[in-house]
Structure formats: structure tokens, C-alpha cells
Design a protein around this motif. Structure first.
Motif, PDB file in Angstrom:
ATOM      1  N   HIS A  43       0.833  -1.203   0.000  1.00 31.77           N
ATOM      2  CA  HIS A  43       0.000   0.000   0.000  1.00 31.77           C
ATOM      3  C   HIS A  43       0.875   1.263   0.000  1.00 31.77           C
ATOM      4  CE1 HIS A  43      -3.862  -1.899   0.238  1.00 31.77           C
ATOM      5  NE2 HIS A  43      -3.591  -2.500   1.388  1.00 31.77           N
ATOM      6  N   LEU A  44       1.937   1.252   0.792  1.00 31.16           N
ATOM      7  CA  LEU A  44       2.848   2.404   0.850  1.00 31.16           C
ATOM      8  C   LEU A  44       3.543   2.612  -0.500  1.00 31.16           C
ATOM      9  CD1 LEU A  44       4.340   1.917   4.405  1.00 31.16           C
ATOM     10  CD2 LEU A  44       2.846   3.792   3.659  1.00 31.16           C
ATOM     11  N   ALA A  45       3.869   1.526  -1.189  1.00 32.10           N
ATOM     12  CA  ALA A  45       4.498   1.639  -2.511  1.00 32.10           C
ATOM     13  C   ALA A  45       3.548   2.329  -3.493  1.00 32.10           C
ATOM     14  CB  ALA A  45       4.899   0.260  -3.023  1.00 32.10           C
ATOM     15  N   VAL A  46       2.269   1.988  -3.446  1.00 33.32           N
ATOM     16  CA  VAL A  46       1.289   2.637  -4.324  1.00 33.32           C
ATOM     17  C   VAL A  46       1.195   4.123  -3.988  1.00 33.32           C
ATOM     18  CG1 VAL A  46      -1.174   2.756  -4.927  1.00 33.32           C
ATOM     19  CG2 VAL A  46      -0.041   0.528  -4.734  1.00 33.32           C
ATOM     20  N   LEU A  47       1.152   4.447  -2.703  1.00 33.26           N
ATOM     21  CA  LEU A  47       1.066   5.849  -2.294  1.00 33.26           C
ATOM     22  C   LEU A  47       2.320   6.619  -2.706  1.00 33.26           C
ATOM     23  CD1 LEU A  47      -0.599   5.431   1.217  1.00 33.26           C
ATOM     24  CD2 LEU A  47      -1.660   6.323  -0.878  1.00 33.26           C
ATOM     25  N   GLN A  48       3.476   5.973  -2.670  1.00 27.34           N
ATOM     26  CA  GLN A  48       4.716   6.616  -3.113  1.00 27.34           C
ATOM     27  C   GLN A  48       4.685   6.858  -4.620  1.00 27.34           C
ATOM     28  OE1 GLN A  48       7.692   3.950  -0.931  1.00 27.34           O
ATOM     29  NE2 GLN A  48       8.852   5.793  -1.429  1.00 27.34           N
ATOM     30  N   GLU A  49       4.212   5.885  -5.377  1.00 23.91           N
ATOM     31  CA  GLU A  49       4.160   6.014  -6.836  1.00 23.91           C
ATOM     32  C   GLU A  49       3.267   7.180  -7.264  1.00 23.91           C
ATOM     33  OE1 GLU A  49       2.877   2.232  -8.294  1.00 23.91           O
ATOM     34  OE2 GLU A  49       4.671   1.223  -7.566  1.00 23.91           O
ATOM     35  N   THR A  50       2.255   7.472  -6.498  1.00 24.23           N
ATOM     36  CA  THR A  50       1.345   8.567  -6.834  1.00 24.23           C
ATOM     37  C   THR A  50       1.817   9.903  -6.271  1.00 24.23           C
ATOM     38  OG1 THR A  50      -0.035   8.113  -4.910  1.00 24.23           O
ATOM     39  CG2 THR A  50      -0.669   7.060  -6.967  1.00 24.23           C
ATOM     40  N   GLY A  51       2.907   9.899  -5.538  1.00 27.02           N
ATOM     41  CA  GLY A  51       3.447  11.133  -4.977  1.00 27.02           C
ATOM     42  C   GLY A  51       2.738  11.597  -3.720  1.00 27.02           C
ATOM     43  N   LEU A  52       1.942  10.723  -3.117  1.00 29.72           N
ATOM     44  CA  LEU A  52       1.202  11.099  -1.906  1.00 29.72           C
ATOM     45  C   LEU A  52       2.014  10.934  -0.636  1.00 29.72           C
ATOM     46  CD1 LEU A  52      -2.221   9.581  -2.933  1.00 29.72           C
ATOM     47  CD2 LEU A  52      -1.726  12.003  -2.593  1.00 29.72           C
ATOM     48  N   VAL A  53       3.002  10.047  -0.651  1.00 27.94           N
ATOM     49  CA  VAL A  53       3.893   9.891   0.497  1.00 27.94           C
ATOM     50  C   VAL A  53       5.331   9.794   0.008  1.00 27.94           C
ATOM     51  CG1 VAL A  53       2.156   8.699   1.908  1.00 27.94           C
ATOM     52  CG2 VAL A  53       3.811   7.365   0.639  1.00 27.94           C
ATOM     53  N   THR A  54       6.245  10.144   0.894  1.00 30.09           N
ATOM     54  CA  THR A  54       7.670   9.962   0.622  1.00 30.09           C
ATOM     55  C   THR A  54       8.240   9.038   1.688  1.00 30.09           C
ATOM     56  OG1 THR A  54       8.274  11.887   1.956  1.00 30.09           O
ATOM     57  CG2 THR A  54       7.973  12.244  -0.415  1.00 30.09           C
ATOM     58  N   ALA A  55       9.379   8.449   1.349  1.00 28.81           N
ATOM     59  CA  ALA A  55      10.082   7.574   2.283  1.00 28.81           C
ATOM     60  C   ALA A  55      11.473   8.136   2.513  1.00 28.81           C
ATOM     61  CB  ALA A  55      10.173   6.167   1.712  1.00 28.81           C
ATOM     62  N   GLU A  56      11.877   8.128   3.775  1.00 29.40           N
ATOM     63  CA  GLU A  56      13.211   8.615   4.124  1.00 29.40           C
ATOM     64  C   GLU A  56      13.853   7.614   5.068  1.00 29.40           C
ATOM     65  OE1 GLU A  56      15.106  12.317   6.570  1.00 29.40           O
ATOM     66  OE2 GLU A  56      13.442  12.743   5.202  1.00 29.40           O
ATOM     67  N   ALA A  78      16.102   6.380   7.901  1.00 32.58           N
ATOM     68  CA  ALA A  78      16.656   6.907   9.152  1.00 32.58           C
ATOM     69  C   ALA A  78      17.292   5.725   9.888  1.00 32.58           C
ATOM     70  CB  ALA A  78      15.561   7.540   9.997  1.00 32.58           C
ATOM     71  N   GLY A  79      18.581   5.523   9.662  1.00 34.62           N
ATOM     72  CA  GLY A  79      19.248   4.357  10.237  1.00 34.62           C
ATOM     73  C   GLY A  79      18.763   3.105   9.528  1.00 34.62           C
ATOM     74  N   ARG A  80      18.264   2.149  10.294  1.00 37.21           N
ATOM     75  CA  ARG A  80      17.748   0.907   9.722  1.00 37.21           C
ATOM     76  C   ARG A  80      16.265   1.012   9.388  1.00 37.21           C
ATOM     77  NH1 ARG A  80      19.564  -4.136  13.216  1.00 37.21           N
ATOM     78  NH2 ARG A  80      17.550  -4.665  12.374  1.00 37.21           N
ATOM     79  N   GLU A  81      15.680   2.129   9.722  1.00 39.84           N
ATOM     80  CA  GLU A  81      14.243   2.294   9.563  1.00 39.84           C
ATOM     81  C   GLU A  81      13.928   3.230   8.391  1.00 39.84           C
ATOM     82  OE1 GLU A  81      11.277   2.629  13.078  1.00 39.84           O
ATOM     83  OE2 GLU A  81      11.944   4.661  12.598  1.00 39.84           O
ATOM     84  N   VAL A  82      12.840   2.951   7.712  1.00 36.09           N
ATOM     85  CA  VAL A  82      12.344   3.845   6.667  1.00 36.09           C
ATOM     86  C   VAL A  82      11.071   4.478   7.200  1.00 36.09           C
ATOM     87  CG1 VAL A  82      11.473   4.031   4.311  1.00 36.09           C
ATOM     88  CG2 VAL A  82      13.317   2.417   4.832  1.00 36.09           C
ATOM     89  N   ARG A  83      11.058   5.812   7.221  1.00 40.32           N
ATOM     90  CA  ARG A  83       9.902   6.548   7.735  1.00 40.32           C
ATOM     91  C   ARG A  83       9.154   7.172   6.567  1.00 40.32           C
ATOM     92  NH1 ARG A  83       9.356   6.866  12.843  1.00 40.32           N
ATOM     93  NH2 ARG A  83       8.411   8.927  12.986  1.00 40.32           N
ATOM     94  N   PHE A  84       7.838   7.030   6.617  1.00 38.28           N
ATOM     95  CA  PHE A  84       6.971   7.531   5.563  1.00 38.28           C
ATOM     96  C   PHE A  84       6.252   8.782   6.050  1.00 38.28           C
ATOM     97  CE2 PHE A  84       7.705   3.112   4.801  1.00 38.28           C
ATOM     98  CZ  PHE A  84       7.886   3.050   3.424  1.00 38.28           C
ATOM     99  N   THR A  85       6.079   9.738   5.125  1.00 43.81           N
ATOM    100  CA  THR A  85       5.443  11.019   5.440  1.00 43.81           C
ATOM    101  C   THR A  85       4.498  11.383   4.309  1.00 43.81           C
ATOM    102  OG1 THR A  85       7.487  11.729   6.520  1.00 43.81           O
ATOM    103  CG2 THR A  85       5.902  13.452   5.974  1.00 43.81           C
ATOM    104  N   ALA A  86       3.346  11.940   4.640  1.00 44.35           N
ATOM    105  CA  ALA A  86       2.424  12.447   3.626  1.00 44.35           C
ATOM    106  C   ALA A  86       3.043  13.680   2.968  1.00 44.35           C
ATOM    107  CB  ALA A  86       1.083  12.800   4.255  1.00 44.35           C
ATOM    108  N   VAL A  87       2.811  13.844   1.677  1.00 40.94           N
ATOM    109  CA  VAL A  87       3.365  14.974   0.922  1.00 40.94           C
ATOM    110  C   VAL A  87       2.306  16.070   0.826  1.00 40.94           C
ATOM    111  CG1 VAL A  87       4.341  15.726  -1.276  1.00 40.94           C
ATOM    112  CG2 VAL A  87       4.877  13.447  -0.380  1.00 40.94           C
TER     113      VAL A  87
END
Length: 113
Positions: free
Chosen positions: A51-64, A66-75
Motif C-alpha cells: 500500500h505504501l508503494a502505491v502511495l509513493q508512486e502517486t506522490g502522496l507519500v515519501t520515504a526517508e 533513518a538508520g535501519r528504519e524507513v519513515r513515511f510522510t504524507a506529501v
């Protein structure tokens, strides 16, 4: 995909899924990892990742990362662009409906006789 490149039909198709909508609402309040989101939603960690991959593809969320963790944020920029587009569409409908109302009122027979 940037907010400027996003196509509204693709965005609406992505948001038609209840889980993706819920993820976007949740990420609008604070960034989170996929693991944290999986603990909050009644679907598997793998489903959350898809689901997060789909949201990233549409530009609605980004992934960053942070160490071993990937944090997602709404755009916010993409969400604002979608909001502006919807307001433009709504404004067009408001003008059309006002025009129809004015035509109907001018064509209606007078009841003041």
C-alpha cells in the motif's frame, strides 16, 4: 513522481482503497515506519508495504531512511495540488448549477396573479 506530475485519476484510484486512505490520513498527522503502521492497521506488514508503494508512486507519500528504519510522510504539496484541482472542479459545477437555477426561475410561471 512529484506532485506536479501526479494524474488525478491515478491518485483517486490509489485512494479508493480504504487501507491506503487510512494510511494517508494517519501519515498526515505524523511520519511512521511500515512496522509501526502495521501495528495500527488490521493487515499484514507485507500488505502495508505494498500500500505504501502505491502511495509513493502517486506522490502522496515519501520515504526517508533513518538508520535501519524507513519513515513515511504524507506529501503536503501533492495533497494541496489535489485540493486546488477539486476546488476548481467544484467551482465549475457551482457556476453551472447557478445558471440552471436562474434559467429555471426565469422560465417559471408567475404565481402572483
Amino acid at each position: 513522481m512529484s506532485g506536479a506530475d501526479v494524474a488525478l485519476p491515478v491518485v483517486f484510484a490509489a485512494l479508493a482503497d480504504d487501507t491506503r486512505w487510512g494510511l494517508l490520513v494517519r501519515l498526515g498527522s505524523a511520519p511512521a515506519s511500515a512496522s509501526a503502521l502495521a501495528a495500527e492497521f488490521p493487515v499484514s506488514r507485507q500488505a502495508i508495504a505494498k500500500h505504501l508503494a502505491v502511495l509513493q508512486e502517486t506522490g502522496l507519500v515519501t520515504a526517508e531512511k533513518a538508520g535501519r528504519e524507513v519513515r513515511f510522510t504524507a506529501v503536503g504539496a501533492t495533497l494541496s495540488m489535489i485540493g486546488r484541482e477539486l476546488e476548481t472542479i467544484a467551482g465549475g459545477w457551482d457556476r453551472r448549477l447557478s445558471s440552471i437555477k436562474a434559467q429555471a426561475e426565469s422560465a417559471a410561471p408567475s404565481t402572483d396573479q
